[in-house]
Design an enzyme around this catalytic site. Structure first.
Site, PDB file in Angstrom:
ATOM      1  N   HIS A  50       0.085  -5.939 -12.598  1.00  0.00           N
ATOM      2  CA  HIS A  50       0.975  -4.630 -11.895  1.00  0.00           C
ATOM      3  C   HIS A  50       1.131  -5.146 -10.894  1.00  0.00           C
ATOM      4  CE1 HIS A  50      -2.914  -2.116 -11.294  1.00  0.00           C
ATOM      5  NE2 HIS A  50      -2.482  -2.288 -10.107  1.00  0.00           N
TER       6      HIS A  50
ATOM      7  N   GLU B  48       2.623   0.067 -10.980  1.00  0.00           N
ATOM      8  CA  GLU B  48       1.793   1.431 -10.918  1.00  0.00           C
ATOM      9  C   GLU B  48       3.010   2.010  -9.217  1.00  0.00           C
ATOM     10  OE1 GLU B  48      -2.434   2.209  -8.144  1.00  0.00           O
ATOM     11  OE2 GLU B  48      -2.454   0.423  -9.825  1.00  0.00           O
TER      12      GLU B  48
ATOM     13  N   HIS C  90      -0.965  -3.559  -3.558  1.00  0.00           N
ATOM     14  CA  HIS C  90      -1.402  -4.780  -4.488  1.00  0.00           C
ATOM     15  C   HIS C  90      -1.011  -5.322  -5.649  1.00  0.00           C
ATOM     16  CE1 HIS C  90      -3.289  -1.408  -6.276  1.00  0.00           C
ATOM     17  NE2 HIS C  90      -3.519  -2.651  -7.048  1.00  0.00           N
TER      18      HIS C  90
ATOM     19  N   GLU D 163      -6.003  -7.109  -6.579  1.00  0.00           N
ATOM     20  CA  GLU D 163      -6.986  -6.391  -7.666  1.00  0.00           C
ATOM     21  C   GLU D 163      -8.010  -7.399  -8.440  1.00  0.00           C
ATOM     22  OE1 GLU D 163      -7.671  -2.133  -9.590  1.00  0.00           O
ATOM     23  OE2 GLU D 163      -5.125  -2.578  -9.268  1.00  0.00           O
TER      24      GLU D 163
END
Length: 137
Positions: free
Chosen positions: A6, A53, A72, A126
């Site tokens: 994502h 997201e 990110h 992440e």
């Protein structure tokens, strides 16, 4: 091996953004998590596992400066702690492993075990232990 899962964007108005991504890209809401100070809306298309997201900070009233808005990339791994150990041992800059939970009371739900890795250009990635996109472990 890690796989891309994502990308995050901070948005000012949840409904406006969800409508835009639904109408323009055919994305649908996979999961919505409301926390005390922010809401996370995960959207995905029918063609693949990658998610967008949307993060809505509840106290935000002014538009974001897109040059400094946080974002990110994220990858999913089977074992975040093992990946953290491997990457740390190799000398890569990583943050401590954290566990995110949702819901209060005696049985909060674990929605992710994660840490961040920084690439040579300063981009944060992440590294997240979770199941299939939109299906939190």
């Amino acid at each position: 091996m890690a796989r891309l899962i994502h990308s995050m964007l901070r948005v000012l108005e949840e409904e406006r953004s969800v409508r835009f991504y639904r109408e323009t890209l055919g994305l649908h809401v996979v999961e919505k998590l409301v926390f005390d100070s922010f809401t996370l809306v995960y959207m995905a298309g029918e063609g693949g596992p990658f998610e967008l997201e949307l993060t809505i900070n509840h106290d935000r009233t002014e538009p974001y400066d897109l040059g400094t808005a946080y974002g990110h990339l994220a990858v999913s791994v089977a074992d975040a702690r093992a990946e953290h150990e491997r990457l740390s041992a190799a000398g890569h800059p990583v943050t401590p492993v954290k566990t995110m939970t949702h819901g209060g009371g005696e049985n909060p739900r674990v929605v992710g075990v994660f840490f961040f890795l920084t690439d040579p250009d300063g981009y944060r990635i992440e590294v997240l232990e979770r199941g299939e996109p939109g299906r939190f472990a």
